[in-house]
Design a protein around this motif. Structure first.
Motif, PDB file in Angstrom:
ATOM      1  N   SER A  63       0.827  -1.200   0.000  1.00  0.00           N
ATOM      2  CA  SER A  63       0.000   0.000   0.000  1.00  0.00           C
ATOM      3  C   SER A  63       0.868   1.259   0.000  1.00  0.00           C
ATOM      4  O   SER A  63       2.067   1.200   0.297  1.00  0.00           O
ATOM      5  N   PHE A  65       0.695   3.423   2.183  1.00  0.00           N
ATOM      6  CA  PHE A  65       1.116   3.597   3.575  1.00  0.00           C
ATOM      7  C   PHE A  65       2.367   2.782   3.870  1.00  0.00           C
ATOM      8  O   PHE A  65       3.238   3.216   4.634  1.00  0.00           O
ATOM      9  N   ASP A  66       2.485   1.597   3.259  1.00  0.00           N
ATOM     10  CA  ASP A  66       3.711   0.807   3.389  1.00  0.00           C
ATOM     11  C   ASP A  66       4.905   1.592   2.862  1.00  0.00           C
ATOM     12  O   ASP A  66       5.972   1.632   3.479  1.00  0.00           O
ATOM     13  N   LEU A  68       5.209   4.849   2.592  1.00  0.00           N
ATOM     14  CA  LEU A  68       5.520   5.970   3.491  1.00  0.00           C
ATOM     15  C   LEU A  68       6.306   5.509   4.708  1.00  0.00           C
ATOM     16  O   LEU A  68       7.237   6.178   5.140  1.00  0.00           O
ATOM     17  N   GLN A  69       5.954   4.354   5.259  1.00  0.00           N
ATOM     18  CA  GLN A  69       6.699   3.835   6.414  1.00  0.00           C
ATOM     19  C   GLN A  69       8.130   3.498   6.049  1.00  0.00           C
ATOM     20  O   GLN A  69       9.043   3.700   6.850  1.00  0.00           O
ATOM     21  N   LYS A  70       8.349   2.999   4.843  1.00  0.00           N
ATOM     22  CA  LYS A  70       9.682   2.595   4.438  1.00  0.00           C
ATOM     23  C   LYS A  70      10.586   3.767   4.070  1.00  0.00           C
ATOM     24  O   LYS A  70      11.813   3.633   4.168  1.00  0.00           O
ATOM     25  N   ASN A  72      10.398   6.785   5.564  1.00  0.00           N
ATOM     26  CA  ASN A  72      10.618   7.642   6.737  1.00  0.00           C
ATOM     27  C   ASN A  72      11.824   7.222   7.511  1.00  0.00           C
ATOM     28  O   ASN A  72      12.232   6.181   7.671  1.00  0.00           O
TER      29      ASN A  72
END
Length: 72
Positions: A63, A65-66, A68-70, A72
């Motif tokens: 996703s 969101f995945d 974005l987490q990676k 950051n």
């Protein structure tokens, strides 16, 4: 000038968004496009001065969101 990246797994959606940006937002330059989380991570890393992401929620390998987490 605003540099932006488009990340979407559908080529037609990327093309349509890029066209709308070019027509209506001349202050935004699309500097890169990607079609997956993995490709998006590479592209974002290659364009550190891009300040905007146009990001699809559901991509083929995860996703938005995945992604974005990676990054950051």
């Amino acid at each position: 000038m605003i540099n932006a990246i488009i990340i979407d797994d559908e080529p037609a959606a990327r093309a349509s968004l890029a066209l709308e940006i070019n027509l209506h937002c001349p202050q935004i330059t699309v500097v890169a496009e990607a079609s997956s989380v993995a490709e998006g991570i590479e592209v974002v890393g290659s364009h550190p001065h891009a300040s905007w992401l146009f990001l699809d929620i559901q991509l083929t390998d995860g996703s938005g969101f995945d992604l974005l987490q990676k990054i950051n």
